[in-house]
Design an enzyme around this catalytic site. Structure first.
Site, PDB file in Angstrom:
ATOM      1  N   GLU A 169      -5.483  22.160  26.343  1.00  9.33           N
ATOM      2  CA  GLU A 169      -6.344  22.483  25.187  1.00  9.33           C
ATOM      3  C   GLU A 169      -7.847  22.367  25.455  1.00  9.33           C
ATOM      4  O   GLU A 169      -8.555  21.661  24.739  1.00  9.33           O
ATOM      5  CB  GLU A 169      -5.982  21.571  24.004  1.00  9.33           C
ATOM      6  N   ASN A 219      -2.937  24.759  29.882  1.00 12.94           N
ATOM      7  CA  ASN A 219      -2.103  24.887  28.686  1.00 12.94           C
ATOM      8  C   ASN A 219      -2.999  24.963  27.456  1.00 12.94           C
ATOM      9  O   ASN A 219      -3.931  24.173  27.330  1.00 12.94           O
ATOM     10  CB  ASN A 219      -1.213  23.627  28.627  1.00 12.94           C
ATOM     11  N   HIS A 257       3.060  26.388  18.791  1.00 11.34           N
ATOM     12  CA  HIS A 257       3.498  25.635  17.617  1.00 11.34           C
ATOM     13  C   HIS A 257       3.281  26.562  16.418  1.00 11.34           C
ATOM     14  O   HIS A 257       2.137  26.854  16.067  1.00 11.34           O
ATOM     15  CB  HIS A 257       2.647  24.371  17.424  1.00 11.34           C
ATOM     16  N   GLU A 292       5.437  24.920  24.161  1.00  8.57           N
ATOM     17  CA  GLU A 292       5.677  23.862  23.157  1.00  8.57           C
ATOM     18  C   GLU A 292       6.179  24.473  21.847  1.00  8.57           C
ATOM     19  O   GLU A 292       5.726  24.112  20.758  1.00  8.57           O
ATOM     20  CB  GLU A 292       4.386  23.063  22.893  1.00  8.57           C
ATOM     21  N   ASP A 294       7.784  25.343  18.500  1.00  8.22           N
ATOM     22  CA  ASP A 294       8.512  24.808  17.340  1.00  8.22           C
ATOM     23  C   ASP A 294       8.089  25.618  16.117  1.00  8.22           C
ATOM     24  O   ASP A 294       7.008  26.202  16.096  1.00  8.22           O
ATOM     25  CB  ASP A 294       8.334  23.292  17.142  1.00  8.22           C
TER      26      ASP A 294
HETATM   27  C1  XIL Z   1       2.408  15.314  20.787  1.00  9.28           C
HETATM   28  C2  XIL Z   1       3.659  14.472  20.977  1.00  9.28           C
HETATM   29  O1  XIL Z   1       4.779  15.273  20.687  1.00  9.28           O
HETATM   30  C3  XIL Z   1       3.630  13.259  20.074  1.00  9.28           C
HETATM   31  O2  XIL Z   1       4.731  12.394  20.329  1.00  9.28           O
HETATM   32  C4  XIL Z   1       2.321  12.504  20.274  1.00  9.28           C
HETATM   33  O3  XIL Z   1       2.243  11.427  19.371  1.00  9.28           O
HETATM   34  C5  XIL Z   1       1.130  13.417  20.086  1.00  9.28           C
HETATM   35  O4  XIL Z   1       1.243  14.544  20.962  1.00  9.28           O
HETATM   36  N1  XIL Z   1      -0.064  19.695  21.723  1.00  9.28           N
HETATM   37  C6  XIL Z   1       0.227  19.091  22.922  1.00  9.28           C
HETATM   38  C7  XIL Z   1       1.218  17.984  22.985  1.00  9.28           C
HETATM   39  O5  XIL Z   1      -0.258  19.544  23.960  1.00  9.28           O
HETATM   40  O6  XIL Z   1       0.912  17.058  23.994  1.00  9.28           O
HETATM   41  C8  XIL Z   1       1.347  17.293  21.661  1.00  9.28           C
HETATM   42  O7  XIL Z   1       2.403  16.341  21.761  1.00  9.28           O
HETATM   43  C9  XIL Z   1       1.582  18.286  20.549  1.00  9.28           C
HETATM   44  C10 XIL Z   1       0.420  19.236  20.442  1.00  9.28           C
END
Ligand code: XIL
Length: 381
Positions: A169, A219, A257, A292, A294
């Protein structure tokens, strides 16, 4: 979306008939049908050549670990490799959890993507700000700390970790720049404000030196990965600059996400727009992974069948990955709905349960599971 929901309703019927198939028969099956019925995502991964993974937390039970080994052929460390987790003080690095994870993934023959070396947001080293505030020359000190961390961590797992999310990020949450100021939503990007964009190149170069064979990714979080979207275009421009400067970057991870709803951009708006975007990254000479994924169910509460609508969103992503040659993997951010970070994350906990994953709380495959299988099987080899 109506047309997709109908397709998914059909998938639901197919999934029910798949459930009737004895496990041994499914396992013996040589080729998965285009619908993916009767196949695990692990089998789909083998057939499509696209890695399918899940985020792996240190906290999950043995049963859930077996969900992973049965359903996926890849994992991403959810938290274990983050700077805050490995290094509670400037002087210490704790490898206990990462050693365990690397050993487990290797024993189960799961490809491991280690996430992440540098991330200025939720899980940066808790001592970093104070360390730089008291340093005589903060830029030199930060350069040294980054090189030390990358060299030490990547070097320890040389030949054992296939992929690193070297940078996570880098860009501002919304818009096309960097986080140069603190806001209520995010801290400033301390790497960028101290070193400028060059922090990205230095981290990649140190990582390549520490393990020349590992594949190195950047990423990023995109609300809609689409050519023409300002943040998506900023990422394309950044990758083009890195390539031009011969920075050793092998790939780009798109987090995916699907958190924003109907009045704001959906991730992704269409299969075609995401495919086009992955193609555009591919033309810059990098591989792409969905890293990632979801999909929050409460955003679909107004749909006649929210679970089918959720499956349709997963399908859009999986189909785009299958259709775009540069796409080499798709990872969901957890296994069972009960593992999801979204239920405890402040911005999304209000709508818990978010039920955003592929397996329900009991570990049963949801409609979305079948949808991802069918989408990935669109890959022509
Ligand atoms: C999240 C984890 O899933 C949680 O357990 C933690 O508390 C916070 O981070 N983007 C990312 C991930 O790159 O590393 C994040 O993961 C979710 C958002």
């Amino acid at each position: 979306m109506a047309g997709r929901v109908t397709t998914s309703a059909l998938l639901a019927a197919l999934a029910l008939s798949a459930a009737a198939l004895p496990a041994s028969a499914a396992a013996k099956q040589k080729r998965c049908p285009a619908s993916g019925v009767g196949c695990s995502l692990k089998q789909v991964a083998a057939q499509s050549g696209i890695f399918v993974g899940a985020a792996l937390s240190n906290k999950i039970s043995a049963t859930e670990k077996s969900d992973i080994a049965a359903n996926f052929n890849a994992v991403t460390s959810e938290n274990a490799f983050k700077w805050s987790e490995m290094s509670k003080t400037a002087a210490t690095t704790d490898f206990a959890a990462t050693d365990r994870m690397v050993a487990w993934a290797r024993a189960k023959k799961l490809r491991l993507r280690a996430h992440t070396l540098l991330w200025h947001r939720l899980q940066n080293a808790p001592w970093l700000k104070a360390e730089l505030a008291t340093a005589g020359d903060p830029a030199t000190r930060l350069r040294q700390l980054i090189a030390e961390r990358v060299t030490k961590v990547v070097g320890r797992y040389r030949g054992k970790v296939e992929i690193w999310d070297v940078i996570n990020e880098p860009l501002a949450i919304f818009g096309a720049g960097y986080d140069s100021e603190e806001t209520p939503l995010t801290p400033k990007n301390i790497f960028y404000t101290t070193l400028g964009e060059g922090y990205i190149a230095s981290a990649f170069r140190s990582a390549r030196k520490a393990d020349p064979k590992a594949r190195l990714f950047l990423n990023e979080l995109l609300w809609d990965a689409r050519v023409g979207d300002p943040k998506s275009d900023a990422l394309l421009a950044l990758v083009a600059r890195l390539k031009k400067a011969r920075v050793p970057i092998d790939g780009v991870g798109i987090q995916a996400h699907a958190m924003l709803g109907t009045s704001s951009p959906w991730f992704p708006s269409t299969t075609a727009s995401l495919k086009r975007y992955i193609d555009a990254l591919g033309r810059l000479g990098v591989k792409v992974e969905i890293t990632e994924l979801d999909v929050r169910l409460p955003l679909l509460a107004d749909q006649p069948d929210p679970l089918a609508a959720q499956a349709a969103v997963f399908r859009r992503v999986a189909s785009a990955c299958a259709q775009a040659r540069a796409c080499t993997g798709l990872t969901v951010w957890g296994q069972r709905d009960s593992d999801s970070w979204l239920d405890s994350y402040s911005l999304t906990s209000a709508t818990a349960p978010n039920s955003p994953l592929l397996l329900d709380r009991e570990g049963k495959r949801k409609l979305a599971y079948q949808a991802v299988a069918a989408g990935l099987l669109e890959r022509r080899r």
